[in-house]
Design a protein around this motif. Sequence first.
Motif, PDB file in Angstrom:
ATOM      1  N   CYS A  22       0.894  -1.163   0.000  1.00  0.00           N
ATOM      2  CA  CYS A  22       0.000   0.000   0.000  1.00  0.00           C
ATOM      3  C   CYS A  22       0.931   1.212   0.000  1.00  0.00           C
ATOM      4  O   CYS A  22       1.352   1.685   1.051  1.00  0.00           O
ATOM      5  N   ILE A  23       1.249   1.675  -1.196  1.00  0.00           N
ATOM      6  CA  ILE A  23       2.353   2.620  -1.377  1.00  0.00           C
ATOM      7  C   ILE A  23       1.836   3.946  -1.945  1.00  0.00           C
ATOM      8  O   ILE A  23       0.980   3.956  -2.827  1.00  0.00           O
ATOM      9  N   GLY A  24       2.380   5.056  -1.467  1.00  0.00           N
ATOM     10  CA  GLY A  24       2.097   6.358  -2.056  1.00  0.00           C
ATOM     11  C   GLY A  24       0.618   6.658  -2.175  1.00  0.00           C
ATOM     12  O   GLY A  24      -0.073   6.892  -1.182  1.00  0.00           O
ATOM     13  N   GLY A  25       0.115   6.639  -3.407  1.00  0.00           N
ATOM     14  CA  GLY A  25      -1.303   6.896  -3.645  1.00  0.00           C
ATOM     15  C   GLY A  25      -2.221   5.914  -2.942  1.00  0.00           C
ATOM     16  O   GLY A  25      -3.384   6.222  -2.685  1.00  0.00           O
ATOM     17  N   GLY A  26      -1.701   4.727  -2.621  1.00  0.00           N
ATOM     18  CA  GLY A  26      -2.493   3.775  -1.842  1.00  0.00           C
ATOM     19  C   GLY A  26      -2.795   4.322  -0.456  1.00  0.00           C
ATOM     20  O   GLY A  26      -3.887   4.113   0.084  1.00  0.00           O
ATOM     21  N   ILE A  27      -1.823   5.033   0.142  1.00  0.00           N
ATOM     22  CA  ILE A  27      -2.054   5.669   1.442  1.00  0.00           C
ATOM     23  C   ILE A  27      -3.100   6.775   1.304  1.00  0.00           C
ATOM     24  O   ILE A  27      -3.957   6.944   2.172  1.00  0.00           O
ATOM     25  N   ASP A  28      -3.034   7.537   0.200  1.00  0.00           N
ATOM     26  CA  ASP A  28      -4.060   8.554  -0.043  1.00  0.00           C
ATOM     27  C   ASP A  28      -5.448   7.923  -0.005  1.00  0.00           C
ATOM     28  O   ASP A  28      -6.385   8.468   0.588  1.00  0.00           O
ATOM     29  N   ILE A  29      -5.585   6.777  -0.648  1.00  0.00           N
ATOM     30  CA  ILE A  29      -6.882   6.106  -0.735  1.00  0.00           C
ATOM     31  C   ILE A  29      -7.355   5.620   0.632  1.00  0.00           C
ATOM     32  O   ILE A  29      -8.483   5.890   1.037  1.00  0.00           O
ATOM     33  N   VAL A  30      -6.498   4.908   1.354  1.00  0.00           N
ATOM     34  CA  VAL A  30      -6.961   4.295   2.604  1.00  0.00           C
ATOM     35  C   VAL A  30      -7.228   5.332   3.690  1.00  0.00           C
ATOM     36  O   VAL A  30      -8.078   5.129   4.551  1.00  0.00           O
ATOM     37  N   THR A  31      -6.499   6.463   3.660  1.00  0.00           N
ATOM     38  CA  THR A  31      -6.759   7.492   4.664  1.00  0.00           C
ATOM     39  C   THR A  31      -8.075   8.214   4.395  1.00  0.00           C
ATOM     40  O   THR A  31      -8.612   8.864   5.293  1.00  0.00           O
TER      41      THR A  31
ATOM     42  N   ILE B 192      -5.208  10.847  11.798  1.00  0.00           N
ATOM     43  CA  ILE B 192      -5.410   9.439  12.152  1.00  0.00           C
ATOM     44  C   ILE B 192      -4.342   8.957  13.132  1.00  0.00           C
ATOM     45  O   ILE B 192      -4.654   8.316  14.137  1.00  0.00           O
ATOM     46  N   VAL B 193      -3.077   9.275  12.853  1.00  0.00           N
ATOM     47  CA  VAL B 193      -1.984   8.739  13.689  1.00  0.00           C
ATOM     48  C   VAL B 193      -1.297   9.800  14.537  1.00  0.00           C
ATOM     49  O   VAL B 193      -0.471   9.473  15.388  1.00  0.00           O
ATOM     50  N   GLY B 194      -1.612  11.080  14.317  1.00  0.00           N
ATOM     51  CA  GLY B 194      -0.942  12.159  15.037  1.00  0.00           C
ATOM     52  C   GLY B 194       0.118  12.811  14.165  1.00  0.00           C
ATOM     53  O   GLY B 194       0.711  12.169  13.285  1.00  0.00           O
ATOM     54  N   TYR B 195       0.383  14.087  14.427  1.00  0.00           N
ATOM     55  CA  TYR B 195       1.296  14.864  13.571  1.00  0.00           C
ATOM     56  C   TYR B 195       2.712  14.293  13.567  1.00  0.00           C
ATOM     57  O   TYR B 195       3.317  14.113  12.499  1.00  0.00           O
TER      58      TYR B 195
ATOM     59  N   LYS C 208      -0.758  -1.006  12.798  1.00  0.00           N
ATOM     60  CA  LYS C 208      -1.685  -1.175  13.927  1.00  0.00           C
ATOM     61  C   LYS C 208      -1.187  -0.402  15.145  1.00  0.00           C
ATOM     62  O   LYS C 208      -1.966   0.276  15.830  1.00  0.00           O
ATOM     63  N   GLU C 209       0.105  -0.475  15.410  1.00  0.00           N
ATOM     64  CA  GLU C 209       0.677   0.248  16.550  1.00  0.00           C
ATOM     65  C   GLU C 209       0.508   1.759  16.385  1.00  0.00           C
ATOM     66  O   GLU C 209       0.242   2.480  17.355  1.00  0.00           O
ATOM     67  N   LEU C 210       0.643   2.231  15.159  1.00  0.00           N
ATOM     68  CA  LEU C 210       0.514   3.657  14.876  1.00  0.00           C
ATOM     69  C   LEU C 210      -0.943   4.133  14.942  1.00  0.00           C
ATOM     70  O   LEU C 210      -1.195   5.324  15.129  1.00  0.00           O
ATOM     71  N   GLY C 211      -1.879   3.195  14.772  1.00  0.00           N
ATOM     72  CA  GLY C 211      -3.288   3.554  14.738  1.00  0.00           C
ATOM     73  C   GLY C 211      -3.820   3.781  13.337  1.00  0.00           C
ATOM     74  O   GLY C 211      -4.964   4.212  13.157  1.00  0.00           O
ATOM     75  N   LEU C 212      -3.004   3.484  12.314  1.00  0.00           N
ATOM     76  CA  LEU C 212      -3.474   3.634  10.934  1.00  0.00           C
ATOM     77  C   LEU C 212      -4.546   2.611  10.614  1.00  0.00           C
ATOM     78  O   LEU C 212      -5.508   2.908   9.902  1.00  0.00           O
ATOM     79  N   VAL C 213      -4.379   1.387  11.110  1.00  0.00           N
ATOM     80  CA  VAL C 213      -5.404   0.354  10.938  1.00  0.00           C
ATOM     81  C   VAL C 213      -5.952  -0.040  12.307  1.00  0.00           C
ATOM     82  O   VAL C 213      -5.263   0.099  13.327  1.00  0.00           O
ATOM     83  N   SER C 214      -7.170  -0.525  12.319  1.00  0.00           N
ATOM     84  CA  SER C 214      -7.809  -0.911  13.579  1.00  0.00           C
ATOM     85  C   SER C 214      -7.393  -2.294  14.043  1.00  0.00           C
ATOM     86  O   SER C 214      -7.400  -2.581  15.239  1.00  0.00           O
ATOM     87  N   ARG C 215      -7.016  -3.153  13.073  1.00  0.00           N
ATOM     88  CA  ARG C 215      -6.679  -4.534  13.425  1.00  0.00           C
ATOM     89  C   ARG C 215      -5.883  -5.165  12.293  1.00  0.00           C
ATOM     90  O   ARG C 215      -6.061  -4.806  11.126  1.00  0.00           O
TER      91      ARG C 215
END
Length: 275
Positions: A122-131, A166-169, A188-195
């Motif tokens: 999940c790279i670059g634009g993939g992060i744009d999508i999931v956020t 989502i994860v903090g500045y 998960k540790e960062l809080g980007l995903v729930s599980r």
Amino acid sequence: MEGYECIKIERQSPNSGVFHLRLHRPSHYNALTTQLFTELRQAFSRLDQNPDVHVIILSGSGKHFCAGIDLKSTASNFEKHLSEERGRAGERIRREIKWMQESITAIEECRKPVIASIHGGCIGGGIDIVTACDLRYCTAEAVFSVREVKLAITADLGTLQRLPRIVGYGKAAELALTGRDFSGLEAKELGLVSRTFDSMSELQDGVLKIAEEIASRSPLAVVGTKAVLLKSRDLYVEQGLDYVATWNSGTLLSDDLKEAISAQANKRKPKFSKL
């Protein structure tokens, strides 16, 4: 829903409110092209307006969720600006970026909840999508990267705006400035995903279970909850409370409320009407 080249849309079952939208360029790791941006925007508009749709699961076909922007496609698009007058070329590029941004924002603006089911890269634009999605889940072995800085680009499709919320500045800044890879477990540790899930099959089963649970709730309440959550991000608490009071003044006294109370009293599953 037919007529797409770069995505696939399927209904979980004939009577299900869960729909699957898959990025479908598996031989290119679902890299983002102009055509895919166009179809993404169209698809989320259609899903938003479809009363059968209660929840959308967004995933990728093949080995990866999304490898980011298709660099060959993007390079050819921007090369044509090299011969243009600088000011006009800059203005045209700005409009093209804004158009791509709107295609990603269409995910967030869809009234129905969107759940990202992430595997592989999940790279670059993939992060744009999931956020831009409402909920995010992944396999433990998934690999994420806010990769743009490594390509001499400032990420411009939403990551720098949504990821810090989502994860903090501080965490977002470290990921964006280094461009480093991080695993599903760290996500998960960062809080980007729930599980995280141990395998692709467990991810699919787990996300479907969550989607079906949401789809069983009152459509009015689910749409309202998403709308208020998004609106409240940009409001002070007092303003957010006023907004939700106004929202509920228009939707609270619904047949869904009567059905929920009746179902609870009679110890049965509620049956809600479509939007």
